[in-house]
Write a protein that holds these residues in place. Structure first.
Motif: not given
Length: 206
Positions: A111-140
């Motif tokens: 119901e709340n899928p996780h995604y990777h969003v890349k901006i280039s072929a060399e993009d190594e950022n693997n941050e997971q994008l998904f819906s969460k409350v702003y105070s979730a532990k995933y965030n600072p």
């Protein structure tokens, strides 16, 4: 980092259109830029949480474009997003991001899928994008800049615990066009508007 060609073209178009941003809006964006500068000076890296009500459309866009701008201008900015409640990253926004030139890959189902969003072929950022409350532990939890991108979350969160600054940058929610013939246009307009303003804000630091 060399962006995907279609995305690079869009970025250039948005930078050429900085003149479309109103002076009132530029004042708010410059204030945001100064808070980023302060964060870098104090903590060596600025952390930003982009917040809207459902963390389904505008807040994800803000996070994605802010990261792209940080990469483009080689600045130490770490980006996050959240909502006052959790739902899911909306499929219409996923489609709009893909149409703009981003590479979006679904990495988990449900119901709340996780995604990777890349901006280039060399993009190594693997941050997971998904819906969460702003105070979730995933965030600072402290020493971050809170950017409010919807009027509902802006009004409902006069104080964001742990933030060093709170910036109001509301955008119209493209969900008004869901299920209509204007749907695609409304979402791409939002992609461009938020992209233009995040690029402008970060460009003020160079």
């Amino acid at each position: 980092m060399k962006l995907y060609p279609s995305l690079q073209t869009l970025v250039q178009e948005l930078e050429n259109d900085f003149h479309l941003i109103t002076e009132e809006r530029k004042t708010a964006l410059k204030l945001f830029a100064e808070e980023i500068r302060t964060g870098i000076q104090q903590f060596e890296k600025a952390k930003v949480i982009v917040i809207c009500t459902h963390n389904s459309r505008r807040s994800h866009l803000g996070q994605i474009w802010l990261r792209l701008a940080a990469e483009k201008y080689s600045l130490p900015i770490e980006t996050f997003s959240g909502g006052t409640e959790a739902t899911a990253f909306h499929p219409n926004m996923i489609s709009a991001l893909q149409a703009a030139g981003f590479n979006v890959k679904e990495i988990s189902l449900g119901e709340n899928p996780h995604y990777h969003v890349k901006i280039s072929a060399e993009d190594e950022n693997n941050e997971q994008l998904f819906s969460k409350v702003y105070s979730a532990k995933y965030n600072p939890q402290e020493n971050f800049i809170a950017v409010m991108v919807c009027t509902e979350a802006d009004g409902g969160c006069p104080f964001v615990a742990g933030s060093t600054a709170r910036i109001s940058l509301p955008y119209q929610d493209p969900k008004y066009a869901d299920g209509t013939s204007a749907e695609k246009e409304a979402y791409l307009k939002t992609v461009n508007e938020i992209g233009r303003e995040m690029l402008f804000a970060v460009s003020q630091l160079k």
